[in-house]
Write an enzyme that holds these catalytic residues in place. Structure first.
Site, PDB file in Angstrom:
ATOM      1  CG  ASN A  78      -0.451  -0.240   2.512  1.00 23.56           C
ATOM      2  OD1 ASN A  78       0.545  -0.934   2.665  1.00 23.56           O
ATOM      3  ND2 ASN A  78      -1.085   0.322   3.518  1.00 23.56           N
TER       4      ASN A  78
ATOM      5  CD  GLU B 198      -1.429   4.773   4.602  1.00 27.31           C
ATOM      6  OE1 GLU B 198      -0.919   5.617   5.378  1.00 27.31           O
ATOM      7  OE2 GLU B 198      -2.157   3.833   4.987  1.00 27.31           O
TER       8      GLU B 198
ATOM      9  CB  CYS C 145      -5.372  -1.251  -1.754  1.00 23.80           C
ATOM     10  SG  CYS C 145      -6.700  -0.501  -0.830  1.00 23.80           S
TER      11      CYS C 145
ATOM     12  CD  GLU D  31      -5.343  -5.857  -1.271  1.00 22.04           C
ATOM     13  OE1 GLU D  31      -4.857  -4.704  -1.219  1.00 22.04           O
ATOM     14  OE2 GLU D  31      -6.016  -6.338  -0.358  1.00 22.04           O
TER      15      GLU D  31
ATOM     16  CB  CYS E 172     -10.891  -2.476   0.376  1.00 20.11           C
ATOM     17  SG  CYS E 172     -10.281  -1.884  -1.215  1.00 20.11           S
TER      18      CYS E 172
ATOM     19  CB  CYS F 215      -8.646  -4.629  -3.556  1.00 18.34           C
ATOM     20  SG  CYS F 215      -7.518  -3.232  -3.332  1.00 18.34           S
TER      21      CYS F 215
HETATM   22  N1  THU Z   1      -5.359  -1.326   2.398  1.00 19.10           N
HETATM   23  C1  THU Z   1      -4.826  -2.167   1.477  1.00 19.10           C
HETATM   24  O1  THU Z   1      -3.667  -2.026   1.081  1.00 19.10           O
HETATM   25  N2  THU Z   1      -5.615  -3.160   0.988  1.00 19.10           N
HETATM   26  C2  THU Z   1      -6.910  -3.377   1.348  1.00 19.10           C
HETATM   27  O2  THU Z   1      -7.579  -4.206   0.747  1.00 19.10           O
HETATM   28  C3  THU Z   1      -7.481  -2.614   2.456  1.00 19.10           C
HETATM   29  C4  THU Z   1      -6.720  -1.423   2.884  1.00 19.10           C
HETATM   30  C5  THU Z   1      -4.537  -0.232   2.899  1.00 19.10           C
HETATM   31  C6  THU Z   1      -4.981   1.132   2.435  1.00 19.10           C
HETATM   32  C7  THU Z   1      -4.440   2.017   3.531  1.00 19.10           C
HETATM   33  O3  THU Z   1      -3.098   2.358   3.225  1.00 19.10           O
HETATM   34  C8  THU Z   1      -4.435   1.124   4.754  1.00 19.10           C
HETATM   35  O4  THU Z   1      -4.572  -0.197   4.303  1.00 19.10           O
HETATM   36  C9  THU Z   1      -5.544   1.437   5.748  1.00 19.10           C
HETATM   37  O5  THU Z   1      -6.791   1.404   5.125  1.00 19.10           O
END
Ligand code: THU
Length: 134
Positions: free
Chosen positions: A45, A47, A56, A58, A89, A92
């Site tokens: 991920n 940010e 994310c 994925e 999520c 994804c």
């Molecule tokens: N996140 C992911 O990388 N994948 C997911 O399927 C759910 C959330 C990350 C996004 C963000 O950087 C952190 O988790 C908190 O939501």
């Protein structure tokens, strides 16, 4: 999936997770996709200070795969440092369905595998290219 392949995929996702850039949530996620030719493509991920532009793990893995000529995932592993399995999520799930179809998704933490799901269970009655007709 053989245990060896599972471990390989989880290990790749675990290493990718260490490269996550998550200064705001501190929630580090690693993903690994197995390509039909055996290649493993990883993502973490990433940010943004705007929060909403965060991407994310994925989808980073899927976009990397596409950019490297991989058109399909046959298996997926997602690694998060939580006691309970952390599912992907909704956004994804959509991308994983369109990129891999009804693949197996292995959810793991730093201690190893926790759960396996099929994409059709994670995203039933999905919208995809077939929905567009033609
Ligand atoms: N996140 C992911 O990388 N994948 C997911 O399927 C759910 C959330 C990350 C996004 C963000 O950087 C952190 O988790 C908190 O939501």
């Amino acid at each position: 999936m053989s245990d060896l392949e599972t471990r390989r995929l989880i290990e790749a996702a675990t290493q990718a997770r260490e490269r996550a850039s998550a200064p705001f949530s501190k929630f580090l996620v690693g993903a690994a996709l197995l390509a039909p030719d055996g290649r493993i493509i990883t993502g973490c991920n990433c940010e943004s200070a705007s929060y909403g532009l965060t991407m994310c793990a994925e989808r980073v893995a899927i976009f990397k795969a596409i950019s490297e000529g991989v058109t399909k995932a046959v298996r997926v592993a997602i690694v998060v440092d939580t006691n309970e399995p952390t599912p992907p999520c909704g956004a994804c799930r959509q991308w994983l369905w369109e990129f891999g179809g009804d693949v197996e998704v292995v959810l793991a933490n730093l201690g190893g595998e926790l759960a396996r799901h099929r994409m059709s269970d994670l995203l039933p009655f999905a919208f995809d290219a077939r929905s567009l007709g033609g």
